[in-house]
Design a protein around this motif. Structure first.
Motif, PDB file in Angstrom:
ATOM      1  N   VAL A 541      -5.842 -11.272   2.406  1.00  0.00           N
ATOM      2  CA  VAL A 541      -5.003 -11.921   1.395  1.00  0.00           C
ATOM      3  C   VAL A 541      -5.022 -11.065   0.131  1.00  0.00           C
ATOM      4  CG1 VAL A 541      -5.475 -14.215   2.294  1.00  0.00           C
ATOM      5  CG2 VAL A 541      -6.907 -13.314   0.472  1.00  0.00           C
ATOM      6  N   GLY A 542      -3.975 -11.174  -0.677  1.00  0.00           N
ATOM      7  CA  GLY A 542      -3.899 -10.432  -1.923  1.00  0.00           C
ATOM      8  C   GLY A 542      -2.810 -10.985  -2.806  1.00  0.00           C
ATOM      9  N   PRO A 543      -2.757 -10.579  -4.071  1.00  0.00           N
ATOM     10  CA  PRO A 543      -1.709 -11.052  -4.983  1.00  0.00           C
ATOM     11  C   PRO A 543      -0.367 -10.430  -4.639  1.00  0.00           C
ATOM     12  CG  PRO A 543      -3.074  -9.402  -6.074  1.00  0.00           C
ATOM     13  CD  PRO A 543      -3.716  -9.677  -4.745  1.00  0.00           C
ATOM     14  N   ALA A 544       0.709 -11.140  -4.959  1.00  0.00           N
ATOM     15  CA  ALA A 544       2.058 -10.647  -4.690  1.00  0.00           C
ATOM     16  C   ALA A 544       2.997 -11.180  -5.761  1.00  0.00           C
ATOM     17  CB  ALA A 544       2.528 -11.069  -3.299  1.00  0.00           C
ATOM     18  N   GLU A 545       4.129 -10.478  -5.920  1.00  0.00           N
ATOM     19  CA  GLU A 545       5.173 -10.903  -6.848  1.00  0.00           C
ATOM     20  C   GLU A 545       6.462 -11.108  -6.078  1.00  0.00           C
ATOM     21  OE1 GLU A 545       5.306  -7.720  -9.615  1.00  0.00           O
ATOM     22  OE2 GLU A 545       3.592  -8.438 -10.802  1.00  0.00           O
ATOM     23  N   VAL A 546       7.195 -12.139  -6.459  1.00  0.00           N
ATOM     24  CA  VAL A 546       8.477 -12.427  -5.827  1.00  0.00           C
ATOM     25  C   VAL A 546       9.571 -11.905  -6.755  1.00  0.00           C
ATOM     26  CG1 VAL A 546       9.993 -14.211  -4.916  1.00  0.00           C
ATOM     27  CG2 VAL A 546       7.511 -14.460  -4.719  1.00  0.00           C
ATOM     28  N   PRO A 547      10.349 -10.901  -6.347  1.00  0.00           N
ATOM     29  CA  PRO A 547      11.352 -10.306  -7.250  1.00  0.00           C
ATOM     30  C   PRO A 547      12.693 -11.031  -7.144  1.00  0.00           C
ATOM     31  CG  PRO A 547      11.207  -9.005  -5.256  1.00  0.00           C
ATOM     32  CD  PRO A 547      10.222 -10.123  -5.098  1.00  0.00           C
ATOM     33  N   ASP A 548      13.550 -10.769  -8.149  1.00  0.00           N
ATOM     34  CA  ASP A 548      14.922 -11.249  -8.067  1.00  0.00           C
ATOM     35  C   ASP A 548      15.786 -10.136  -7.488  1.00  0.00           C
ATOM     36  OD1 ASP A 548      15.270  -9.411 -10.075  1.00  0.00           O
ATOM     37  OD2 ASP A 548      15.527 -10.900 -11.675  1.00  0.00           O
ATOM     38  N   ALA A 549      17.113 -10.297  -7.599  1.00  0.00           N
ATOM     39  CA  ALA A 549      18.035  -9.332  -7.003  1.00  0.00           C
ATOM     40  C   ALA A 549      17.940  -7.967  -7.657  1.00  0.00           C
ATOM     41  CB  ALA A 549      19.468  -9.861  -7.076  1.00  0.00           C
ATOM     42  N   THR A 550      17.467  -7.935  -8.892  1.00  0.00           N
ATOM     43  CA  THR A 550      17.353  -6.651  -9.599  1.00  0.00           C
ATOM     44  C   THR A 550      16.011  -5.989  -9.376  1.00  0.00           C
ATOM     45  OG1 THR A 550      16.478  -7.672 -11.619  1.00  0.00           O
ATOM     46  CG2 THR A 550      18.884  -7.564 -11.375  1.00  0.00           C
ATOM     47  N   GLY A 551      15.115  -6.671  -8.675  1.00  0.00           N
ATOM     48  CA  GLY A 551      13.790  -6.128  -8.437  1.00  0.00           C
ATOM     49  C   GLY A 551      12.755  -6.547  -9.456  1.00  0.00           C
ATOM     50  N   ALA A 552      13.167  -7.322 -10.456  1.00  0.00           N
ATOM     51  CA  ALA A 552      12.229  -7.773 -11.472  1.00  0.00           C
ATOM     52  C   ALA A 552      11.375  -8.912 -10.932  1.00  0.00           C
ATOM     53  CB  ALA A 552      12.992  -8.245 -12.717  1.00  0.00           C
ATOM     54  N   ALA A 553      10.074  -8.899 -11.278  1.00  0.00           N
ATOM     55  CA  ALA A 553       9.162  -9.948 -10.820  1.00  0.00           C
ATOM     56  C   ALA A 553       9.540 -11.277 -11.464  1.00  0.00           C
ATOM     57  CB  ALA A 553       7.729  -9.574 -11.162  1.00  0.00           C
ATOM     58  N   ARG A 554       9.720 -12.293 -10.648  1.00  0.00           N
ATOM     59  CA  ARG A 554      10.152 -13.582 -11.166  1.00  0.00           C
ATOM     60  C   ARG A 554       9.138 -14.694 -10.933  1.00  0.00           C
ATOM     61  NH1 ARG A 554      13.797 -13.234 -15.100  1.00  0.00           N
ATOM     62  NH2 ARG A 554      15.687 -12.088 -14.483  1.00  0.00           N
ATOM     63  N   ARG A 555       8.361 -14.590  -9.821  1.00  0.00           N
ATOM     64  CA  ARG A 555       7.400 -15.659  -9.542  1.00  0.00           C
ATOM     65  C   ARG A 555       6.127 -15.045  -8.971  1.00  0.00           C
ATOM     66  NH1 ARG A 555       8.637 -20.771 -10.140  1.00  0.00           N
ATOM     67  NH2 ARG A 555       6.691 -21.289  -9.112  1.00  0.00           N
ATOM     68  N   PRO A 556       4.973 -15.710  -9.172  1.00  0.00           N
ATOM     69  CA  PRO A 556       3.744 -15.246  -8.531  1.00  0.00           C
ATOM     70  C   PRO A 556       3.716 -15.660  -7.066  1.00  0.00           C
ATOM     71  CG  PRO A 556       3.287 -17.217  -9.801  1.00  0.00           C
ATOM     72  CD  PRO A 556       4.731 -16.862 -10.065  1.00  0.00           C
ATOM     73  N   GLY A 557       2.992 -14.922  -6.253  1.00  0.00           N
ATOM     74  CA  GLY A 557       2.874 -15.244  -4.835  1.00  0.00           C
ATOM     75  C   GLY A 557       1.552 -14.756  -4.274  1.00  0.00           C
ATOM     76  N   ILE A 558       1.329 -15.039  -2.995  1.00  0.00           N
ATOM     77  CA  ILE A 558       0.122 -14.613  -2.280  1.00  0.00           C
ATOM     78  C   ILE A 558       0.555 -13.905  -1.010  1.00  0.00           C
ATOM     79  CG2 ILE A 558      -1.969 -15.370  -1.084  1.00  0.00           C
ATOM     80  CD1 ILE A 558      -2.081 -17.749  -2.969  1.00  0.00           C
ATOM     81  N   ARG A 559       0.071 -12.689  -0.837  1.00  0.00           N
ATOM     82  CA  ARG A 559       0.379 -11.941   0.382  1.00  0.00           C
ATOM     83  C   ARG A 559      -0.729 -12.199   1.406  1.00  0.00           C
ATOM     84  NH1 ARG A 559       3.713  -7.807   1.485  1.00  0.00           N
ATOM     85  NH2 ARG A 559       4.148  -7.521  -0.733  1.00  0.00           N
ATOM     86  N   ILE A 560      -0.325 -12.555   2.647  1.00  0.00           N
ATOM     87  CA  ILE A 560      -1.280 -12.769   3.728  1.00  0.00           C
ATOM     88  C   ILE A 560      -0.963 -11.798   4.853  1.00  0.00           C
ATOM     89  CG2 ILE A 560      -1.610 -15.215   3.169  1.00  0.00           C
ATOM     90  CD1 ILE A 560       0.240 -15.862   5.556  1.00  0.00           C
ATOM     91  N   GLY A 561      -1.973 -11.473   5.636  1.00  0.00           N
ATOM     92  CA  GLY A 561      -1.790 -10.579   6.763  1.00  0.00           C
ATOM     93  C   GLY A 561      -2.828 -10.828   7.838  1.00  0.00           C
ATOM     94  N   CYS A 562      -2.528 -10.373   9.060  1.00  0.00           N
ATOM     95  CA  CYS A 562      -3.450 -10.574  10.182  1.00  0.00           C
ATOM     96  C   CYS A 562      -3.290  -9.434  11.165  1.00  0.00           C
ATOM     97  CB  CYS A 562      -3.207 -11.910  10.857  1.00  0.00           C
ATOM     98  SG  CYS A 562      -1.599 -12.038  11.654  1.00  0.00           S
ATOM     99  N   ALA A 563      -4.092  -9.454  12.227  1.00  0.00           N
ATOM    100  CA  ALA A 563      -4.040  -8.413  13.257  1.00  0.00           C
ATOM    101  C   ALA A 563      -2.688  -8.434  13.960  1.00  0.00           C
ATOM    102  CB  ALA A 563      -5.171  -8.612  14.257  1.00  0.00           C
TER     103      ALA A 563
END
Length: 917
Positions: A541-563
């Motif tokens: 898990v790690g921090p993530a940003e949710v961008p808008d159409a222009t690529g600007a960060a608009r909301r906080p998020g959480i990145r998850i991953g697995c095998a």
């Protein structure tokens, strides 16, 4: 003839026994007369019965007259045409199913408890072990737990603190009906458990299982480990020469025993229940089984011998389930075989030995043999009757009581003496569930088998005091014997009282077992092969940003991953909680796992109203498989969300836009699917492995190109875990290519974990390719943890490429995540190459445990107008703008305000006010 030898086998062959299939004491009639004189019949019996002098190995190889399967009853029997049975020693049985029913609810699951009543013995038992084998797996009954009405829990069927299987044991001494069965099924309409269903004398188990497919994939098949019937031990009877409270005429003083000779003594004298004969001998007096002789044999069984694993165990023990159609003589012979024993009858007196015979009671020399009578010596048997090794099988308690091969026993020295050939005897010990005891039996059988020499001769009258099974010693200069021991077998008297005797050589060393002779054994795995729980591998898990159409960060998020590229993984179950409080803010198992080999990415970004900036969360993942195997969650991993602040109202509007867009895309899909279902109304109706019935009626009339037809079809199908009933009706009228059709399909379907009822009606009218349709579908569906009802109406008209259609859907749903209710309208039209759709929906939904509502409209122009003679200008939303003539606003929250002519620009966020000329 004054004296003659008659084996116990002969006595039982003269005695006729009978057996019953119902009540343990009724309909059992037999007469066994005491044997006082044996004449020609005795001679005939000796010709077919087992000889006293036959070797241990020969008797272990001998086939039973009754070829019933040896060993533990591994499968539960059903029906009323099975012989009664009882247990001696320690043994296991699957029993016989006497009753089965279901009752009660577990949560919302009806008939959640399956109850089986299984009879175990038709004589009272001493106890039931805590060990029980269920569906091939060794389990433990917790007799120390506080029982409920259903009994005591089975620990292996406890999941998350909830029990799913209980056992209740009735030992056969009960005199009243079982209260649990009476209260649960006493009023059952089809299979009541009545107040007189006591089961006197019958030991039985009540097995109650709670339905849960994750815990139990099939009804429990149990194999119970039992301490058998209580037995009389003459050594514990002070009045019979022993010491203790046992009395033959008072079964309440008896105790459980697995002593082989104690069991054999009881079978000889006969078993009874409530004073009525049940099995074995009848009217056999105590003096016919000499106390000193039988006590010595019982003590020999109880003699402690060392075992290689350390400690000691009793030399000879037994365990068996004996059915009443198993002849008593066969049971007696099998018990003798289980302790290297022999039993003989002489003048109505029954004598026995086990293990090593005693010291010689008679010694003689060549001069004592009557030389005027014929003598015979058999020094060696034929090659076909010679053995130098043994294989043996026995019931192994550690392997689900299945018949197991004991370690084979070979002898290089004996093989060398037999021209280097390995001559194997196949032995079976179904009444010996003890592997080390079987090894001792095999050793003695092979060693004794190598004592080849046997003699027949005539001894003087003084030998008339001898009895079969006596050990005698012969000193012979002619034979080279120096007090050589022999075992006396058959004997007969001649005129003048000389005694014709047959005897076989005997060596005490054949029975001299020590633990260093014990061969190693192994216990194989038993029970179902269950794959281990799958761990959550590669979880990150790690921090993530949710961008808008222009690529600007608009909301906080959480990145998850697995095998990546794992088999049998359908989805990922993700749970997110606040680290500070432990409150769960996100919990969903709907994150799809890509199929292996598709080169997909195996990470995702989670975000939403629950995800706050600069906040410390913890995330946990678990694989959700396609199969029913268990999976294990990952550890909780910390993650700090980025400090992305939402100050622009467009961010929130963008999120709403995406949500509404997804909803309308779902409606578009539903619009397409509803017409697909029209084409599937006549699809095949079947269940694999099911049985069912179809009734079809058809009424048809036609003249030229005109056809009128009515079809009605009724279908029912059922399988082990699914049932379907369906009614299909089709009305069709055609003239040439012109068609009018009405189809109705009504379905009711139930499975072990769901229920569904639906009705679909379709109306079609077509002329020269111009088609109009109307479809109506209603459905109600429920499972153990969800409920859904929906109503859909669709209309369409298609004329030369001009299409118009509409869909109205009303849906209500409830599951573990919350509730949802939605009313939707969707319209669609095409004109040549132009396409347009429009619609709206009203919904109440659950988000993060909170109820919310929404009214969404999709249209080029949205208008609100009061109408009437005093109508005002309407409120219009068009091209992304809200237009209204008058606004009466108490509070305005805005980021920027501009005049219509662009000369005034008030940027509230920047704090500037600009005027342009």
């Amino acid at each position: 003839m004054r004296l003659s030898v008659l084996l116990l086998a002969g006595w039982f062959l003269l005695a006729t026994t009978s057996y019953a299939h119902a009540d343990p004491v009724s309909a059992i009639v037999g007469i066994i007369s005491a044997v006082a004189k044996i004449g020609t019949i005795g001679q005939l019996v000796l010709g077919v019965a087992l000889k006293v002098g036959t070797s241990l190995l020969a008797r272990a190889r001998g086939k039973r007259e009754d070829q019933r399967p040896a060993g533990v009853k591994g499968s539960m029997t059903v029906g009323g045409d099975n012989p009664m049975s009882f247990i001696i020693g320690t043994y296991a049985t699957a029993g016989q199913l006497e009753y089965v029913n279901s009752y009660g609810k577990a949560g919302k699951t009806p008939n959640a408890y399956l109850v089986q009543v299984v009879s175990l013995s038709d004589l009272p038992l001493s106890a039931m072990s805590s060990a029980v084998w269920i569906n091939g797996e060794k389990c433990t009954i917790d007799w120390n737990a506080s029982p409920i009405d259903a009994g005591y829990p089975v620990l292996q069927y406890r999941q998350n603190g909830t029990d799913h299987l209980w056992v209740r044991f009735r030992d056969g001494t009960q005199t009243t009906v079982d209260p649990y069965l009476l209260s649960t099924f006493g009023a059952d309409a089809t299979r009541p458990w009545q107040a007189d269903m006591i089961g006197r004398g019958v030991a039985y188990a009540i097995v109650t299982a709670r339905v849960n497919r994750e815990v139990m994939t099939s009804p429990p098949r149990c194999k119970f480990v039992l301490q058998g019937i209580k037995l009389y031990d003459i050594r514990k009877d002070t009045t019979a020469g022993g010491s203790g409270p046992h009395r033959w005429n008072d079964p309440s003083t008896w105790e459980w025993s697995d002593n082989t000779k104690v069991a054999q003594y009881n079978l000889l004298r006969g078993l009874s229940y409530n004073g009525e004969w049940f099995y074995g001998g009848q009217n056999l007096a105590a003096f016919q089984l000499p106390a000193s002789n039988w006590m010595a044999a019982m003590n020999e069984c109880d003699r402690l011998v060392a075992v290689a694993a350390g400690g000691t165990e009793k030399q000879f023990r037994c365990g068996a389930e004996i059915a009443l159609n198993y002849q008593p003589i066969e049971a007696i012979k099998e018990l003798d075989k289980s302790c290297n024993g022999r039993t003989a009858e002489l003048g109505g007196i029954y004598k026995t030995i086990c293990g090593m015979p005693g010291l010689p009671v008679y010694s003689f020399t060549d001069e004592d043999i009557v030389i005027t009578s014929e003598q015979q010596q058999d020094p060696y048997p034929s090659h076909q009757q010679t053995y130098n090794g043994a294989h043996a099988s026995y019931p192994e308690p550690a392997e689900d009581w299945a018949m197991k091969d004991a370690p084979p026993r070979y002898s290089a020295a004996y093989e060398a003496a037999d021209d280097d050939q390995r001559l194997i005897a196949d032995l079976s010990y179904p009444m010996v569930p003890y592997g080390t005891q079987v090894q001792r039996l095999m050793f003695a059988a092979i060693e004794e088998e190598r004592r080849f020499i046997s003699h027949t001769g005539t001894l003087p009258p003084e030998a008339w005091l001898l009895e079969p099974l006596d050990a005698i010693a012969w000193t012979s200069a002619r034979k080279g014997y120096d007090a050589k021991m022999f075992l006396l077998g058959d004997m007969d008297d001649l005129p003048g009282v000389n005694q014709v005797v047959a005897f076989r050589e005997l060596d005490p060393l054949d029975y001299s077992w020590s633990s260093d002779k014990e061969l190693p054994t192994s216990v194989g795995p038993t029970g179902p092969i269950v794959p281990p729980p799958q761990a959550m591998t590669g979880w990150a898990v790690g921090p993530a940003e949710v961008p808008d159409a222009t690529g600007a960060a608009r909301r906080p998020g959480i990145r998850i991953g697995c095998a990546a590229d794992l088999e049998d993984v359908a989805r990922i179950h993700v749970t997110v909680r606040l680290k500070a409080t432990g409150a769960v803010v996100f919990d969903s198992d709907q994150t799809p796992y890509p199929r292996p080999g598709t080169n997909a990415t195996y990470d995702w970004i989670l975000s939403g109203a629950w995800c706050l900036p600069a906040t410390l969360y913890q995330a946990q993942g678990r694989y959700v498989p396609f199969s029913t195997r268990d999976t294990e969650p990952s550890a909780w991993l910390d993650v700090m969300t980025p400090n992305v602040l939402s100050t622009d109202v467009s961010v929130g509007l963008g999120e709403v836009r995406e949500d509404v867009k997804n909803r309308f895309e779902e409606l578009q899909g539903e619009f397409d699917n509803v017409w697909t279902r029209v084409e599937e109304l006549t699809a095949a109706f079947s269940l694999e492995g099911a049985v069912g019935e179809i009734k079809r009626q058809e009424l048809k009339a036609s003249v030229g190109d005109a056809l009128a037809q009515i079809i009605e079809e009724r279908r029912v199908r059922a399988s082990d875990d699914e049932a379907i009933a369906q009614l299909y009706t089709a009305l069709t009228a055609t003239v040439g290519s012109n068609l009018a059709r009405l189809i109705v399909e009504e379905t009711a379907r139930a499975t072990a974990d769901s229920a569904m009822a639906s009705s679909i009606t379709s109306l079609d009218a077509e002329v020269d390719g111009n088609l109009s349709r109307l479809i109506s579908e209603e459905q109600a569906r429920a499972t153990a943890d969800s409920a859904l009802s929906s109503s859909i109406t669709g209309v369409s008209a298609d004329l030369n490429g001009r299409f118009a259609g509409g869909l109205v859907k009303f849906e209500a749903a409830a599951d573990q995540s919350g509730v949802n209710a939605r009313f939707s309208v969707m319209l669609r039209a095409t004109l040549n190459d132009a396409f347009k759709d429009s619609g709206f929906y009203i919904e109440i939904y659950t988000e993060g445990g909170t109820l919310k509502s929404r009214f969404a409209v999709k249209a080029d122009q949205f208008v609100i107008w009061n109408g009437g003679s005093n109508a005002f200008l309407p409120i219009v939303i068009e091209n992304g703008e809200l237009k209204l003539n008058i606004a009466n606003v108490g509070l305005v929250r805005a980021g920027r305000m501009q005049s219509q002519n662009g000369k005034v620009d008030f940027d509230l966020n920047a704090g500037t006010l600009e005027f342009y000329s």
